[in-house]
Motif scaffolding. Structure first.
Motif, PDB file in Angstrom:
ATOM      1  N   PRO A  38       7.085  -1.363   8.776  1.00 26.41           N
ATOM      2  CA  PRO A  38       6.565  -1.285   7.402  1.00 26.41           C
ATOM      3  C   PRO A  38       6.263   0.146   6.966  1.00 26.41           C
ATOM      4  O   PRO A  38       6.098   0.400   5.767  1.00 26.41           O
ATOM      5  CB  PRO A  38       5.284  -2.122   7.466  1.00 26.41           C
ATOM      6  CG  PRO A  38       4.868  -2.059   8.897  1.00 26.41           C
ATOM      7  CD  PRO A  38       6.147  -2.050   9.678  1.00 26.41           C
ATOM      8  N   ASN A  39       6.177   1.071   7.910  1.00 23.57           N
ATOM      9  CA  ASN A  39       5.867   2.464   7.582  1.00 23.57           C
ATOM     10  C   ASN A  39       7.109   3.302   7.277  1.00 23.57           C
ATOM     11  O   ASN A  39       6.988   4.483   6.935  1.00 23.57           O
ATOM     12  CB  ASN A  39       5.090   3.116   8.730  1.00 23.57           C
ATOM     13  CG  ASN A  39       3.745   2.453   8.958  1.00 23.57           C
ATOM     14  OD1 ASN A  39       3.060   2.068   8.015  1.00 23.57           O
ATOM     15  ND2 ASN A  39       3.372   2.288  10.215  1.00 23.57           N
ATOM     16  N   GLU A  40       8.284   2.698   7.398  1.00 22.70           N
ATOM     17  CA  GLU A  40       9.520   3.434   7.138  1.00 22.70           C
ATOM     18  C   GLU A  40       9.597   3.833   5.661  1.00 22.70           C
ATOM     19  O   GLU A  40       9.481   2.994   4.773  1.00 22.70           O
ATOM     20  CB  GLU A  40      10.733   2.584   7.506  1.00 22.70           C
ATOM     21  CG  GLU A  40      12.066   3.267   7.268  1.00 22.70           C
ATOM     22  CD  GLU A  40      13.240   2.365   7.544  1.00 22.70           C
ATOM     23  OE1 GLU A  40      14.387   2.765   7.248  1.00 22.70           O
ATOM     24  OE2 GLU A  40      13.022   1.240   8.057  1.00 22.70           O
ATOM     25  N   ASN A 192      -2.787   4.292   0.191  1.00 22.48           N
ATOM     26  CA  ASN A 192      -2.441   5.589  -0.390  1.00 22.48           C
ATOM     27  C   ASN A 192      -3.653   6.284  -1.006  1.00 22.48           C
ATOM     28  O   ASN A 192      -3.586   7.470  -1.343  1.00 22.48           O
ATOM     29  CB  ASN A 192      -1.352   5.425  -1.451  1.00 22.48           C
ATOM     30  CG  ASN A 192      -0.053   4.912  -0.874  1.00 22.48           C
ATOM     31  OD1 ASN A 192       0.390   5.379   0.172  1.00 22.48           O
ATOM     32  ND2 ASN A 192       0.556   3.946  -1.544  1.00 22.48           N
ATOM     33  N   LYS A 193      -4.753   5.538  -1.150  1.00 26.91           N
ATOM     34  CA  LYS A 193      -5.939   6.091  -1.797  1.00 26.91           C
ATOM     35  C   LYS A 193      -7.158   6.107  -0.875  1.00 26.91           C
ATOM     36  O   LYS A 193      -7.970   7.021  -0.937  1.00 26.91           O
ATOM     37  CB  LYS A 193      -6.262   5.297  -3.068  1.00 26.91           C
ATOM     38  CG  LYS A 193      -5.178   5.360  -4.137  1.00 26.91           C
ATOM     39  CD  LYS A 193      -5.552   4.522  -5.348  1.00 26.91           C
ATOM     40  CE  LYS A 193      -4.461   4.576  -6.419  1.00 26.91           C
ATOM     41  NZ  LYS A 193      -4.795   3.728  -7.595  1.00 26.91           N
ATOM     42  N   ALA A 194      -7.291   5.094  -0.039  1.00 31.26           N
ATOM     43  CA  ALA A 194      -8.467   4.989   0.828  1.00 31.26           C
ATOM     44  C   ALA A 194      -8.226   5.692   2.165  1.00 31.26           C
ATOM     45  O   ALA A 194      -7.102   5.727   2.670  1.00 31.26           O
ATOM     46  CB  ALA A 194      -8.805   3.520   1.070  1.00 31.26           C
ATOM     47  N   LEU A 199     -10.354   1.391   5.156  1.00 28.39           N
ATOM     48  CA  LEU A 199      -9.470   0.296   4.755  1.00 28.39           C
ATOM     49  C   LEU A 199     -10.106  -1.063   5.039  1.00 28.39           C
ATOM     50  O   LEU A 199     -10.645  -1.304   6.117  1.00 28.39           O
ATOM     51  CB  LEU A 199      -8.137   0.399   5.502  1.00 28.39           C
ATOM     52  CG  LEU A 199      -7.227   1.579   5.146  1.00 28.39           C
ATOM     53  CD1 LEU A 199      -6.030   1.616   6.090  1.00 28.39           C
ATOM     54  CD2 LEU A 199      -6.768   1.485   3.695  1.00 28.39           C
ATOM     55  N   LYS A 200     -10.006  -1.965   4.065  1.00 24.86           N
ATOM     56  CA  LYS A 200     -10.507  -3.319   4.232  1.00 24.86           C
ATOM     57  C   LYS A 200      -9.331  -4.295   4.253  1.00 24.86           C
ATOM     58  O   LYS A 200      -8.534  -4.330   3.312  1.00 24.86           O
ATOM     59  CB  LYS A 200     -11.462  -3.691   3.088  1.00 24.86           C
ATOM     60  CG  LYS A 200     -12.789  -2.955   3.120  1.00 24.86           C
ATOM     61  CD  LYS A 200     -13.708  -3.474   2.028  1.00 24.86           C
ATOM     62  CE  LYS A 200     -15.076  -2.804   2.107  1.00 24.86           C
ATOM     63  NZ  LYS A 200     -16.000  -3.334   1.075  1.00 24.86           N
TER      64      LYS A 200
END
Length: 210
Positions: A38-40, A192-194, A199-200
């Protein structure tokens, strides 16, 4: 005021940081199935997420078009969710992300039926110039699960999962993974922001009485 699934169904979207047993009702989602890390960058997963949001916001903003959806009410687009598995593994192996299979999904209100979904695909395709043929409307009924709020990086989830499994066992349950019941994550934060430590993520696993 717009209907917010996270606020109206706090037991499903705002669990505590201690594990709990929950009975999850049947829900309707728009979804894309795929595989890979998923990080690709610009990979299958990021493309799937983009496609889902294109359809989700087309449905949400339909009231500002000439298209009328029976039973429509204004609502907040629910959070992104993911169902994850790897062949031959019960749960997930975070060290081998390239072997992930996933269904990325966003919940939709009950007024989104096959006809309204077809309209949204057509409208979003015309506006966004995207191939949305891989987006589907699905119904999921998870049933009895153990879940917990995980706070921190995704790679640190195993510690939270261990607590979930221990709690489920103490309550007389055992894991019940299958082709229809997967490792489930609900993303309440934008990575992309936290910051990673903030992260929750709701983590949910299927269980049954032992």
């Amino acid at each position: 005021m717009a209907f917010d699934f996270k606020k109206e169904y706090r037991d499903l979207y705002q669990p505590k940081t201690k594990p709990a047993i929950v009975d999850v009702p049947s829900m309707r989602f728009i979804a894309v199935e795929g595989s890979g890390d998923p990080n690709e960058e610009n990979g299958a997963y990021s493309n799937a997420v983009g496609a889902l949001y294109a359809v989700a916001y087309t449905l949400k903003m339909s009231y500002k078009t000439d298209h009328v959806i029976p039973g429509f009410y204004e609502y907040v687009v629910p959070p992104l969710e993911g169902f994850w598995w790897q062949p031959g593994i019960a749960g997930v192996d975070y060290a081998n992300k390239s072997t992930f299979h996933w269904v990325s999904a966003i919940r939709v209100p009950e007024f989104v039926d096959d006809a309204q979904f077809a309209w949204a695909i057509e409208a979003a395709t015309a506006k966004k110039k995207l191939d949305l043929s891989h987006v589907h409307l699905i119904e999921l009924n998870e049933g009895t699960c153990v879940q917990c709020m995980h706070i921190g990086p995704y790679d640190n989830e195993p510690a939270t999962i261990d607590l979930m499994h221990e709690f489920a066992a103490s309550q007389g349950y055992e894991l019940d993974f299958s082709d229809d019941r997967r490792h489930h994550e609900i993303y309440l934060s934008d990575p992309n922001k936290a910051k990673p430590e903030k992260l929750k993520t709701v983590v949910r696993h299927p269980i049954r009485k032992a």
